[in-house]
Design an enzyme around this catalytic site. Structure first.
Site, PDB file in Angstrom:
ATOM      1  N   ARG A 199      34.397  52.883  48.228  1.00  0.00           N
ATOM      2  CA  ARG A 199      33.630  52.298  47.113  1.00  0.00           C
ATOM      3  C   ARG A 199      32.898  53.390  46.342  1.00  0.00           C
ATOM      4  NH1 ARG A 199      32.380  51.125  43.282  1.00  0.00           N
ATOM      5  NH2 ARG A 199      31.048  49.511  42.417  1.00  0.00           N
ATOM      6  N   ILE A 226      40.326  51.761  57.731  1.00  0.00           N
ATOM      7  CA  ILE A 226      40.947  50.815  58.675  1.00  0.00           C
ATOM      8  C   ILE A 226      42.300  50.307  58.179  1.00  0.00           C
ATOM      9  CG2 ILE A 226      38.712  50.113  59.652  1.00  0.00           C
ATOM     10  CD1 ILE A 226      39.184  47.387  58.164  1.00  0.00           C
ATOM     11  N   THR A 276      36.158  34.424  50.289  1.00  0.00           N
ATOM     12  CA  THR A 276      35.621  34.100  48.967  1.00  0.00           C
ATOM     13  C   THR A 276      35.845  32.639  48.627  1.00  0.00           C
ATOM     14  OG1 THR A 276      35.815  34.580  46.606  1.00  0.00           O
ATOM     15  CG2 THR A 276      37.810  34.845  47.879  1.00  0.00           C
ATOM     16  N   SER A 288      42.997  35.987  40.728  1.00  0.00           N
ATOM     17  CA  SER A 288      43.217  37.423  40.475  1.00  0.00           C
ATOM     18  C   SER A 288      43.957  37.978  41.684  1.00  0.00           C
ATOM     19  CB  SER A 288      41.880  38.167  40.327  1.00  0.00           C
ATOM     20  OG  SER A 288      41.238  38.274  41.592  1.00  0.00           O
ATOM     21  N   TYR A 294      42.913  40.372  43.523  1.00  0.00           N
ATOM     22  CA  TYR A 294      41.896  40.455  44.589  1.00  0.00           C
ATOM     23  C   TYR A 294      41.770  39.124  45.331  1.00  0.00           C
ATOM     24  CZ  TYR A 294      37.428  39.281  46.525  1.00  0.00           C
ATOM     25  OH  TYR A 294      36.471  38.750  47.354  1.00  0.00           O
ATOM     26  N   HIS A 295      41.607  38.029  44.559  1.00  0.00           N
ATOM     27  CA  HIS A 295      41.437  36.732  45.227  1.00  0.00           C
ATOM     28  C   HIS A 295      42.683  36.364  46.045  1.00  0.00           C
ATOM     29  CE1 HIS A 295      38.152  36.223  42.155  1.00  0.00           C
ATOM     30  NE2 HIS A 295      37.563  35.636  43.172  1.00  0.00           N
ATOM     31  N   LYS A 342      42.594  37.487  49.569  1.00  0.00           N
ATOM     32  CA  LYS A 342      41.771  36.672  50.475  1.00  0.00           C
ATOM     33  C   LYS A 342      42.552  35.442  50.946  1.00  0.00           C
ATOM     34  CE  LYS A 342      38.010  39.141  50.276  1.00  0.00           C
ATOM     35  NZ  LYS A 342      37.282  39.708  51.400  1.00  0.00           N
ATOM     36  N   ASN A 381      23.989  39.263  38.204  1.00  0.00           N
ATOM     37  CA  ASN A 381      23.311  40.569  38.232  1.00  0.00           C
ATOM     38  C   ASN A 381      23.532  41.328  36.925  1.00  0.00           C
ATOM     39  OD1 ASN A 381      22.164  40.121  40.680  1.00  0.00           O
ATOM     40  ND2 ASN A 381      23.227  41.745  41.780  1.00  0.00           N
ATOM     41  N   ARG A 382      24.734  41.186  36.342  1.00  0.00           N
ATOM     42  CA  ARG A 382      24.966  41.833  35.037  1.00  0.00           C
ATOM     43  C   ARG A 382      23.996  41.279  33.990  1.00  0.00           C
ATOM     44  NH1 ARG A 382      29.476  44.287  33.120  1.00  0.00           N
ATOM     45  NH2 ARG A 382      30.002  42.820  31.458  1.00  0.00           N
ATOM     46  N   ARG A 400      39.782  37.554  31.042  1.00  0.00           N
ATOM     47  CA  ARG A 400      40.474  36.976  32.210  1.00  0.00           C
ATOM     48  C   ARG A 400      41.384  35.832  31.795  1.00  0.00           C
ATOM     49  NH1 ARG A 400      36.263  37.232  37.226  1.00  0.00           N
ATOM     50  NH2 ARG A 400      35.105  39.027  36.491  1.00  0.00           N
TER      51      ARG A 400
END
Ligand code: NAD
Ligand code: USQ
Length: 410
Positions: A35, A75, A145, A187, A189-190, A193, A248-249, A330
């Site tokens: 990260r 990992i 998620t 996405s 990423y999703h 999961k 947070n943005r 998106r």
């Protein structure tokens, strides 16, 4: 309890590690520091001044008297190292945060899509394989998620993982079953999961691994009780167009006087949870493991749902910020309802931090305090979901996005 925290240098993993250490658990952080490297790749950095892993850990020892060990390990790439670690450490529990977690980053290019799939799927599968090969009896808690479900409701509240269905048998008889709620990722990423979820179901069935999957909503906030104790313990706060999450943005944008970047109409409804509640949920999950042979235990780790434009309007009211409706990069439903079951953690004693309690404090104590560190050029979301959304491409003829399986064309 001896606990390995995989991904313990990240936004969720760091405060979770401190919380568990504070509770008296023997914590080891395992992280490959990817990260921090991605920050360099993106030319971005945390709004808050995070210290190096070594400095953070030394500060924790100094302030708490507790030691947290650190192992730098990938990992996803170093199976033998992971297996050795499991054999020597023999942890009672593992908390698995170690994945590439940004949806926009996962959509940036073919390279980013492939990295996200390789990293996340191998990380999870290596871990499951190593648990079986080592033979240790460990409870695995994974951070999943809410996005595995998609964000539609199909006319009912999204259950905690499992859906009651009634099938019609060959003789016309009705058969009741529970199945994993159908996945509908938004996405790459999703999607990882969703793949994780299948891996967990298989290994719980085949090898009787004890697994809990926490389907977490969008985290907001920065501090927990422990990260506040010393500035060297501060948690990261992402605000850039790839890693910054919506609430947070908006808090950061309000603090620096940047119009709040609402994607499209802001009709997207999402599930949220404060970072303090996240660490408490991890604690509760560790205290309530499934038995060997039991199916994967799934919790919806979220306390509230909100529409993006409602959040923006709320922040404008308390801060005087302006809103700018920007084109949505998106491919997602422009408007959706989201109704979610979330009783399991409440029944175990979670007392949610409400949005109304923490917003102003976040703006004043975090976003405004570190506003001078902001790089405004990093705010726009430039990662687009489809080729049609690339700059300069004429108006899209792509099919509309559908969040609910029930809304998808047959
Ligand atoms: P993060 O990127 O801040 O932290 C992830 C950590 O894992 C990083 O420190 C990274 O270096 C490490 N890591 C990644 N791949 C690794 C590998 N192969 N080997 C070892 N370490 C590796 O992300 P986060 O916000 O802390 O999220 C943690 C988990 O929680 C993720 O799995 C994410 O999907 C989930 N989650 C996060 C949110 C959120 O709003 N942040 C919401 C829901 C779920
Ligand atoms: N959005 C805006 N303006 C912005 C940023 C985002 O309108 O400036 C919108 C997005 O279009 C989207 C929504 O806000 O509709 C949420 O975006 P996000 O970036 O806050 O969250 P998301 O990409 O879904 O991912 C985050 C975490 C991820 C986690 C997920 C939980 O990065 O790791 O899994 O939240 S959930 O959303 O429940 O799937």
């Amino acid at each position: 309890m001896k606990v390995l925290v995989l991904g313990g240098d990240g936004f969720c993993g760091w405060p979770a590690s401190l919380h568990l250490s504070d509770l008296g658990h023997e914590v080891t952080i395992v992280d490959n520091l990817s990260r921090r490297r991605i920050d360099k790749e993106l030319g971005a950095s945390s709004l808050t001044p995070i210290t190096s892993p070594q400095e953070r850990l030394a500060a924790w020892e100094e302030t708490s008297g507790e030691t947290i060990d650190f192992v730098e390990l990938d990992i996803a790439q170093h199976y033998d190292g992971l297996l050795d670690l499991l054999r020597t450490a023999a942890p009672d529990a593992i908390v698995h945060f170690a994945e590439q977690r940004s949806a926009p980053y996962s959509m940036k290019s073919a390279t980013h899509k492939r990295y996200t799939i390789d990293n996340n799927t191998n990380a999870t599968h290596n871990l499951l394989c190593a648990l079986v090969e080592s033979g240790i009896d460990t409870h695995l808690v994974h951070l999943g998620t809410m996005g595995v479900y998609g964000y539609g409701t199909a006319g009912m509240s999204i259950p905690e993982g499992y859906l009651d269905v009634e099938l019609v048998g060959d003789e016309g008889e009705r058969i009741s079953q529970q199945i994993l709620y159908p996945t509908n990722p938004g996405s790459v990423y999703h999607l990882t999961k969703c793949l994780d979820q299948q891996l967990f179901a298989y290994y719980a069935k085949n090898d009787a691994l004890r697994i809990t999957d926490l389907h977490q909503g969008i985290i907001w906030g920065t501090h927990t009780e422990q990260t506040l104790r010393d500035e060297r313990l501060i948690n990261r706060f992402d605000y850039d167009g790839d890693y910054g999450t919506v609430l947070n943005r908006f808090l950061m944008q309000a603090a620096v006087g940047y119009p709040l970047t609402v994607h499209g109409t802001g009709g997207q409804t999402r599930a949220f949870i404060h970072i303090r509640d996240m660490v408490r949920c991890v604690e509760l999950a560790l205290q309530n493991p499934p038995a060997a042979g039991e199916r994967v235990k799934i919790f919806n780790q979220t306390t509230e749902s909100h529409r993006v434009r409602d959040l923006a309007e709320l922040i404008c009211r308390i801060s005087g910020a302006q809103i700018e409706n920007v084109p949505n990069p998106r491919h997602e439903s422009p408007e959706n309802e989201l109704s979610v079951r979330r009783e399991a953690f409440l029944d175990l004693g979670l007392e949610p931090t409400r949005l109304s309690e923490g917003l102003l404090m976040e703006i004043e104590q975090v976003a405004s305090r570190y506003a001078h560190r902001a790089d405004l050029e990093k705010i726009p979301c430039t990662s687009v979901w489809t080729k049609d959304q690339q700059p300069g491409v004429p108006a899209s003829r792509a099919p509309e996005a559908h969040d609910s399986p029930a809304e998808q064309p047959a």
